[in-house]
Write an enzyme that holds these catalytic residues in place. Structure first.
Site, PDB file in Angstrom:
ATOM      1  CB  CYS A  49       3.105   0.282  -6.906  1.00 31.64           C
ATOM      2  SG  CYS A  49       3.271  -1.370  -7.581  1.00 31.64           S
ATOM      3  N   GLY A  79       0.843  -1.195   0.000  1.00 29.67           N
ATOM      4  CA  GLY A  79       0.000   0.000   0.000  1.00 29.67           C
ATOM      5  C   GLY A  79       0.873   1.238   0.000  1.00 29.67           C
ATOM      6  CD  GLU A 109      -1.154   8.670   4.944  1.00 31.94           C
ATOM      7  OE1 GLU A 109      -1.642   8.381   3.829  1.00 31.94           O
ATOM      8  OE2 GLU A 109      -1.700   9.420   5.759  1.00 31.94           O
ATOM      9  CD  GLU A 139       6.834  -5.670  -2.301  1.00 33.56           C
ATOM     10  OE1 GLU A 139       7.009  -4.805  -3.188  1.00 33.56           O
ATOM     11  OE2 GLU A 139       7.572  -6.651  -2.172  1.00 33.56           O
TER      12      GLU A 139
END
Ligand code: NAD
Length: 506
Positions: free
Chosen positions: A291, A235, A238, A257
């Site tokens: 990502c 994710g 943060e 990751e």
């Protein structure tokens, strides 16, 4: 377009009873239309604790099943995925908005990792190491570690689970999955396919792989529990900043990751046709919600004008809309928050001197509750503070460069280190890019764009991307505990390093 009827058929074909999803406390929206697809029940903290205990019990049995037999379960899971690829791929598209070919590609990735893990189940090998003592053998063994907590993001709602689960299961672990609260339906469908593979397998312990539904606060219960020795969390950076310290505090292991901010360099010798397609796919594919999406483009100044003009033309021709329609290359953003974050990023870039092309909302009257956008190109001039953070949307910042060493340092001058690409036919540039002086990312491609990794390699990145590795190569070692064992088959008891310790028994 109303998807609710379609989703009912799809869920049924995946073995899920849609009538169990009407009264829950978590509404599930489709980004395609903005409509509510289902309302699913979330787990309570007490249920999380119970599921962890059940996973520990299952682990006690599963760890002693021979690894190739464990591989048989994963083979059966792969067969279920093959048989249900079309339905699951369509569900991925409806629930997270990626175009259908990418939804199907995501399921193919699951099938591929199952195949990989089946082979792996016969290759969980350790080393034998030369002992310094005569008559001694030293070797290392890889043993199951325990229940593995998997936390996944909305943008790869099913593949990330399979990367972790297929490998963790052949390694002898059990799995507890907390999918994104934005995509629980695909997770429920995968769980159903897993259960049907386990039933066919025959003697699998109960609760080998379980599901926890809820938001980050319920994920946090999994993360803090000492009964889960490994947390694999995918994710935002943060999220990783919260999860990493909690796992470290209890001396657990984590595979993180996290976010990327991926750069792409186009050199003078590059094949510009290839570079163009790779740039556009990397930047606008999955509506910029990978990502590994391309976020920063560096083009040599000798070809900058030509390449930028081709890029603008390509952007103008991109069809945006219903991701189930194969003519569209770009589907919706996941929700209004993603749209607002994109608009803020474009405003900031503009205030920092960037020239913004595109980025506006489209199809608003047709889909008032869904967020389709025209992908944005931003001519940045120089790299500014505004590009240091990842905006999970199709925004591509474009720069020109003149000196190769300068572009390498500019490329690396962001906090994240996931994926990177160079397009060149100059051997020296290509080799430099993957040398210690080159890209500081976990993935550095030559004449291939930043997104679309194969499962055979280890996947992950450095710096704020978290340092974790999943999927292929030897990433499986992260899912096992290493045991070093020395056997003495002599009749002497020599100590290491020549230490003397002689007992006198008179
Ligand atoms: P997110 O960080 O909002 O949520 C990811 C998951 O973490 C969700 O399941 C969420 O419920 C959970 N979560 C949030 N806070 C938590 C906490 N304190 N404890 C436990 N769980 C918690 O991310 P997202 O919006 O779903 O996905 C987009 C982000 O994921 C982007 O930053 C993207 O780059 C990143 N991503 C990274 C990879 C990778 O392999 N590096 C792959 C896919 C996505």
């Amino acid at each position: 377009m109303v998807l609710i009827h379609r989703i009912t058929d799809i869920l049924e074909s995946l073995g899920v009873d849609p009538s169990t999803m009407t009264n829950g406390d978590l509404d599930v929206f489709s980004p395609v239309t903005g409509e509510i697809l289902a309302s699913v029940a979330t787990d309570t903290p007490a249920a999380v604790t119970e599921k962890i205990s059940a996973a520990q019990l299952a682990f006690r049995e599963w760890r002693s099943v021979p690894a190739p037999r464990r591989g048989e379960l994963v083979r059966l899971l792969g067969e279920k995925l093959r048989a249900h690829k079309d339905a699951l791929g369509a569900l991925v598209t409806i629930e997270c908005g990626k175009i259908l070919t990418e939804g199907l590609g995501e399921v193919q990735e699951m099938i591929d990792i199952c195949d990989f893990a089946v082979g792996l189940s016969r290759q969980l090998y350790g080393l034998t190491i030369a002992s310094e003592r005569p008559g001694h053998r030293m070797s290392e063994y890889w043993l199951p570690i325990g229940p593995v907590g998997v936390i996944s993001a909305f943008n790869f709602p099913v593949a990330v689970w399979s990367w972790n689960a297929a490998v963790a299961l052949v390694c002898g672990n059990t799995v507890i999955w907390k999918p994104s609260e934005k995509t629980p339906l695909t997770a429920i469908a995968c769980q159903q396919l897993f259960l049907s593979a386990a039933a066919e397998f025959g003697d699998a312990p109960k609760n080998l792989s379980t599901l926890i539904i809820g938001d980050g606060s319920i994920g946090a219960k999994l993360v803090s529990n000492r009964g889960v020795p490994l947390i694999s969390a995918t994710g935002s950076t943060e999220m990783g900043r919260k999860v990493g310290p909690v796992v470290a505090e209890r001396f657990g292991r984590s595979i993180l990751e996290l976010g990327g901010n991926n750069g792409f360099i186009v050199c003078p010798s590059a094949n510009l046709d290839m570079a163009l397609t790779a740039t556009v796919f990397g930047a606008v594919g999955t509506a910029g919600q990978r990502c590994t999406s391309t976020r920063r483009l560096f083009v040599h100044d000798s070809i900058y004008r030509e390449f930028l003009s081709r890029l603008k033309k390509a952007y103008a021709s991109i069809s945006i809309g219903d991701p189930m329609n194969s003519e569209n290359l770009v589907g919706p953003l996941i929700d209004s928050d993603a749209f607002n974050a994109m608009q803020t990023a474009l405003r900031n870039a503009s205030q920092a001197g960037g020239k913004v092309h595109g980025g506006e909302r489209v199809h608003e009257s047709k889909f008032p509750d869904a967020y389709y956008v025209r992908p944005a190109l931003v001519e940045m001039g120089s790299q500014k503070q505004s590009v240091q953070t990842e905006t999970f949307a199709p925004v591509l910042y474009v720069y020109s460069y003149s000196d190769f060493a300068d572009v390498l340092s500019l490329h690396n001058d962001v906090p994240q280190g996931l994926s990177s690409a160079i397009f060149t036919n100059n051997l020296s540039e290509a080799e430099n890019f993957i040398s210690p002086l080159g890209s500081d990312c976990g993935i550095a491609n030559i004449n291939i764009g930043t997104s679309g990794a194969e499962i055979g390699g280890a996947f992950g990145g450095e710096k704020d991307t978290g340092g974790g590795r999943e999927s292929g190569s030897d990433a499986w070692k992260g899912y096992m505990r290493r045991l070093t064992s020395t056997t003495n088959y002599s009749t002497e008891l020599p100590l290491a390093q020549g230490v003397r310790f002689t007992l006198s028994e008179d």
